[in-house]
Scaffold this motif. Structure first.
Motif, mmCIF file in Angstrom:
data_model
loop_
_atom_site.group_PDB
_atom_site.id
_atom_site.type_symbol
_atom_site.label_atom_id
_atom_site.label_comp_id
_atom_site.label_asym_id
_atom_site.label_seq_id
_atom_site.Cartn_x
_atom_site.Cartn_y
_atom_site.Cartn_z
ATOM 1 N N ALA A 222 18.580 -18.913 71.006
ATOM 2 C CA ALA A 222 18.061 -17.578 70.686
ATOM 3 C C ALA A 222 16.864 -17.667 69.753
ATOM 4 C CB ALA A 222 19.166 -16.722 70.065
ATOM 5 N N ASN A 223 16.928 -18.572 68.771
ATOM 6 C CA ASN A 223 15.796 -18.765 67.866
ATOM 7 C C ASN A 223 14.550 -19.191 68.629
ATOM 8 O OD1 ASN A 223 17.499 -18.194 65.767
ATOM 9 N ND2 ASN A 223 17.642 -20.282 65.001
ATOM 10 N N LEU A 224 14.740 -20.096 69.588
ATOM 11 C CA LEU A 224 13.608 -20.640 70.328
ATOM 12 C C LEU A 224 12.876 -19.556 71.115
ATOM 13 C CD1 LEU A 224 11.980 -23.097 71.281
ATOM 14 C CD2 LEU A 224 13.718 -23.467 73.042
ATOM 15 N N PHE A 225 13.627 -18.620 71.695
ATOM 16 C CA PHE A 225 13.027 -17.584 72.534
ATOM 17 C C PHE A 225 12.903 -16.238 71.799
ATOM 18 C CE2 PHE A 225 14.532 -20.734 75.517
ATOM 19 C CZ PHE A 225 13.533 -20.763 76.476
ATOM 20 N N GLN B 289 5.247 -21.320 75.343
ATOM 21 C CA GLN B 289 5.520 -22.241 74.241
ATOM 22 C C GLN B 289 7.010 -22.544 74.138
ATOM 23 O OE1 GLN B 289 3.829 -20.378 70.758
ATOM 24 N NE2 GLN B 289 1.724 -20.894 71.340
ATOM 25 N N ALA B 290 7.849 -21.506 74.297
ATOM 26 C CA ALA B 290 9.297 -21.708 74.204
ATOM 27 C C ALA B 290 9.802 -22.609 75.320
ATOM 28 C CB ALA B 290 10.012 -20.359 74.233
ATOM 29 N N MET B 291 9.304 -22.401 76.543
ATOM 30 C CA MET B 291 9.742 -23.227 77.659
ATOM 31 C C MET B 291 9.269 -24.671 77.508
ATOM 32 S SD MET B 291 11.736 -21.502 79.517
ATOM 33 C CE MET B 291 11.944 -22.839 80.680
ATOM 34 N N ALA B 292 8.072 -24.848 76.957
ATOM 35 C CA ALA B 292 7.589 -26.210 76.715
ATOM 36 C C ALA B 292 8.471 -26.914 75.693
ATOM 37 C CB ALA B 292 6.138 -26.174 76.236
ATOM 38 N N THR B 293 8.877 -26.173 74.656
ATOM 39 C CA THR B 293 9.777 -26.751 73.650
ATOM 40 C C THR B 293 11.134 -27.060 74.251
ATOM 41 O OG1 THR B 293 8.640 -25.518 71.904
ATOM 42 C CG2 THR B 293 10.813 -26.411 71.380
#
Length: 245
Positions: free
Chosen positions: A209-212, A230-234
């Motif tokens: 949840a933090n990431l997205f 950026q979130a998907m790359a991470t």
């Protein structure tokens, strides 16, 4: 996709091993992402994968979520930006097999989940355990916001934590709202089956949840697209699917 060498990973990042699994890493990563990113049951994930021609059982999805979820969440946490200096703490009751458990949660002023801890009690000892875990991981905050549960103040006094402690239910909406996704998943999953399952799930779910978090609905389309990319790359980096594919 062309396989990249492990040396492409930044120093100190140990890759996740997919050795011995029948399905390719990108399929496993995608299934785990679906399960933790959206309010889906294991059977729903099974159906979504089947619609793409990937035939497996929901039990396989469960094993993947347990085995790879915590490892991915740990890698997300190590690359996440530093937390805010204002902590919101709250606890919610979760009934498991007729027994009450308490899910203690800490979020910062931006809504990012700092940590979660499942405990059987709602007292000073439980509050102190959560505070010590947070202090070891993040250091001292500037402000702590809680509801009027006296256990927080008693725990802080015993620890000797001399920070601004604001006890007011109306000020703690940030932490209370952070419980809502867990309530949704509890309903979808038809209740959690054990305290261990609750701890494992919420530990991973909070980091995902933090990431997205930047992909929220209160942003314009270009900002959301950039945040999502950026979130998907991470996520790909954390799951190691791009390097193991």
């Amino acid at each position: 996709m062309k396989k990249e060498s492990v040396s492409a990973l930044p120093p100190g990042d140990a890759p996740i091993s997919f050795k011995g699994y029948r399905f390719p890493p990108d399929v496993i990563s995608y299934a785990v992402w679906l399960y933790y990113r959206f309010p889906l049951s294991l059977r729903m994930v099974e159906e979504m994968l089947a619609a793409r021609g990937i035939e497996l059982t929901y039990e396989t999805v469960r094993k993947w979520s347990v085995h790879f979820g915590l490892a991915i969440a740990k890698r997300i946490r190590t690359t996440a930006p530093g937390p805010g200096d204002k902590w919101h703490l709250d606890e919610m009751v979760v009934t498991i097999n007729g027994t009450k458990h308490w899910l203690w949660r800490a979020v910062d002023q931006h809504g990012a989940v700092l940590d979660v801890l499942v405990q059987s009690r709602r007292d000073k000892a439980a509050a102190k355990r959560l505070m010590r875990k947070l202090l070891r991981r993040f250091g001292r905050p500037r402000v702590i916001v809680t509801d009027k549960l006296r256990s927080y103040k008693a725990a802080n006094d015993e620890i000797g934590l001399n920070v601004d402690h604001r006890q007011h239910k109306g000020l703690n909406n940030r932490a209370e709202n952070s419980h809502e996704p867990t309530r949704v998943r509890e309903k979808v999953m038809r209740r959690f089956k054990s305290a261990r399952q609750l701890q494992q799930f919420t530990s991973v779910h909070g980091q995902v949840a933090n990431l997205f978090m930047g992909c929220g609905y209160n942003r314009n389309a270009p900002q959301k697209r950039e945040a999502r990319v950026q979130a998907m790359a991470t996520w790909e980096r954390a799951s190691c699917a791009r390097w193991a594919a």
